[in-house]
Design a protein around this motif. Structure first.
Motif, PDB file in Angstrom:
ATOM      1  N   SER A 283      38.510  25.780  34.878  1.00 16.81           N
ATOM      2  CA  SER A 283      38.099  26.483  33.963  1.00 16.81           C
ATOM      3  C   SER A 283      36.954  25.648  33.015  1.00 16.81           C
ATOM      4  O   SER A 283      36.946  24.513  32.941  1.00 16.81           O
ATOM      5  CB  SER A 283      38.893  27.182  33.133  1.00 16.81           C
ATOM      6  OG  SER A 283      39.779  26.417  32.374  1.00 16.81           O
TER       7      SER A 283
ATOM      8  N   GLN B 145      43.704  38.053  43.224  1.00 14.45           N
ATOM      9  CA  GLN B 145      43.068  37.873  41.939  1.00 14.45           C
ATOM     10  C   GLN B 145      43.497  39.098  40.993  1.00 14.45           C
ATOM     11  O   GLN B 145      43.161  40.186  41.434  1.00 14.45           O
ATOM     12  CB  GLN B 145      41.691  37.662  42.080  1.00 14.45           C
ATOM     13  CG  GLN B 145      41.043  37.202  40.793  1.00 14.45           C
ATOM     14  CD  GLN B 145      39.467  37.035  41.144  1.00 14.45           C
ATOM     15  OE1 GLN B 145      38.838  37.372  41.934  1.00 14.45           O
ATOM     16  NE2 GLN B 145      39.069  36.115  39.990  1.00 14.45           N
TER      17      GLN B 145
ATOM     18  N   HIS C 256      42.376  36.643  37.010  1.00 12.15           N
ATOM     19  CA  HIS C 256      43.372  35.481  37.162  1.00 12.15           C
ATOM     20  C   HIS C 256      43.848  35.230  38.709  1.00 12.15           C
ATOM     21  O   HIS C 256      44.549  36.189  39.208  1.00 12.15           O
ATOM     22  CB  HIS C 256      44.508  35.595  36.414  1.00 12.15           C
ATOM     23  CG  HIS C 256      44.355  35.579  34.886  1.00 12.15           C
ATOM     24  ND1 HIS C 256      44.025  34.763  34.038  1.00 12.15           N
ATOM     25  CD2 HIS C 256      44.169  36.756  34.022  1.00 12.15           C
ATOM     26  CE1 HIS C 256      43.877  34.910  32.943  1.00 12.15           C
ATOM     27  NE2 HIS C 256      43.808  36.311  32.808  1.00 12.15           N
TER      28      HIS C 256
ATOM     29  N   LEU D 267      51.905  33.519  38.697  1.00 13.68           N
ATOM     30  CA  LEU D 267      50.668  33.539  38.155  1.00 13.68           C
ATOM     31  C   LEU D 267      50.879  32.899  36.805  1.00 13.68           C
ATOM     32  O   LEU D 267      51.925  32.037  36.419  1.00 13.68           O
ATOM     33  CB  LEU D 267      50.375  35.192  37.631  1.00 13.68           C
ATOM     34  CG  LEU D 267      49.951  36.309  38.622  1.00 13.68           C
ATOM     35  CD1 LEU D 267      50.104  37.468  38.067  1.00 13.68           C
ATOM     36  CD2 LEU D 267      48.793  36.004  38.813  1.00 13.68           C
TER      37      LEU D 267
ATOM     38  N   VAL E  29      49.546  37.209  32.081  1.00 17.40           N
ATOM     39  CA  VAL E  29      48.858  38.145  32.980  1.00 17.40           C
ATOM     40  C   VAL E  29      49.522  39.645  32.865  1.00 17.40           C
ATOM     41  O   VAL E  29      49.007  40.546  32.749  1.00 17.40           O
ATOM     42  CB  VAL E  29      48.782  37.379  34.228  1.00 17.40           C
ATOM     43  CG1 VAL E  29      47.901  38.429  34.878  1.00 17.40           C
ATOM     44  CG2 VAL E  29      47.908  36.161  34.015  1.00 17.40           C
TER      45      VAL E  29
END
Length: 222
Positions: free
Chosen positions: A38, A104, A108, A140, A144
């Motif tokens: 990221s 996804q 995420h 995950l 999320v």
């Protein structure tokens, strides 16, 4: 300097040289690649993955530490870092276990493992099928999904009935079960392969469920 002292000194230098050679081999060899994280983070790492497996090992240099729950991209692979493997010997690199992401959700990346089916009594030509009692598992990064959220993956709806957010800081392991989803949510997300119906807790009650067996369950199947 005695002969024994020279012997010790020579062994120390040989150890240092071997460690440096091993480090160069890992990060300059065939599996070495630039991986992206990221915020446009880029580091040199070595990614080792067998084609038939859904996990990989990631080696990074000492100064490049990867956070558990972080996502890194190597070519067409999205890697979810799940564990740093402790190496007893003093080496100049880190070794991480990573899952190969296949879903996804809200931008995420995560890992979904569905229930598996196996055919039994093939030799006897019996039409008997055994369906695994194990529940689907979704892995995950944190924050999320929540308890009782519903998620649709390629047309099939699942309900989050249990989760483990304690065993591995930075990761959440969700246990799913089949469910239904409202027509309104389906209509709003027409054309999407993956979408979420958030659970609205009108009573504002606190639901805390945690199971440590989810992690061991997923580890036994990969």
């Amino acid at each position: 300097m005695t002969s024994f002292s020279r012997f010790q000194e020579r062994n120390k230098k040989r150890t240092v040289a071997n460690n440096k050679l091993n480090t160069n081999y890992i990060f300059k060899g065939y599996p070495s690649i630039e991986i992206k994280g990221s915020a446009d983070q880029r580091i040199q790492a070595s990614v080792v993955n067998k084609q038939e497996k859904d996990y990989a090992y990631v080696f990074t240099q000492t100064q490049d530490e990867l956070a558990i729950g972080s996502i890194w991209t190597a070519k067409n692979l999205n890697l979810l870092i799940t564990e740093e493997i402790t190496i007893i010997k003093d080496v100049n690199w880190h070794k991480y276990h990573a899952l190969l992401c296949n879903v996804q959700i809200d931008n995420h990346w995560g890992y979904f493992k569905g229930p598996e089916k196996s055919f039994l009594d093939v030799a006897l030509e019996k039409e008997v099928v055994w369906e695994s009692p194990q529940k689907p598992v979704l892995v995950l990064p944190e924050n999320v999904l929540n308890f009782r959220d519903k998620i649709v993956i390629k047309g099939r709806a699942w309900l989050i009935q249990e989760y483990d957010a304690i065993s591995t800081p930075g990761l959440v392991y969700y246990s799913l079960k089949p469910t239904t989803i409202s027509k309104e949510i389906v209509a709003e997300n027409e054309g999407k392969n993956i979408y979420i119906e958030k659970y609205e807790n009108k009573n504002k009650e606190t639901n805390v469920l945690s199971i440590n067996t989810i992690k061991s369950s997923i580890s036994s199947r990969i």
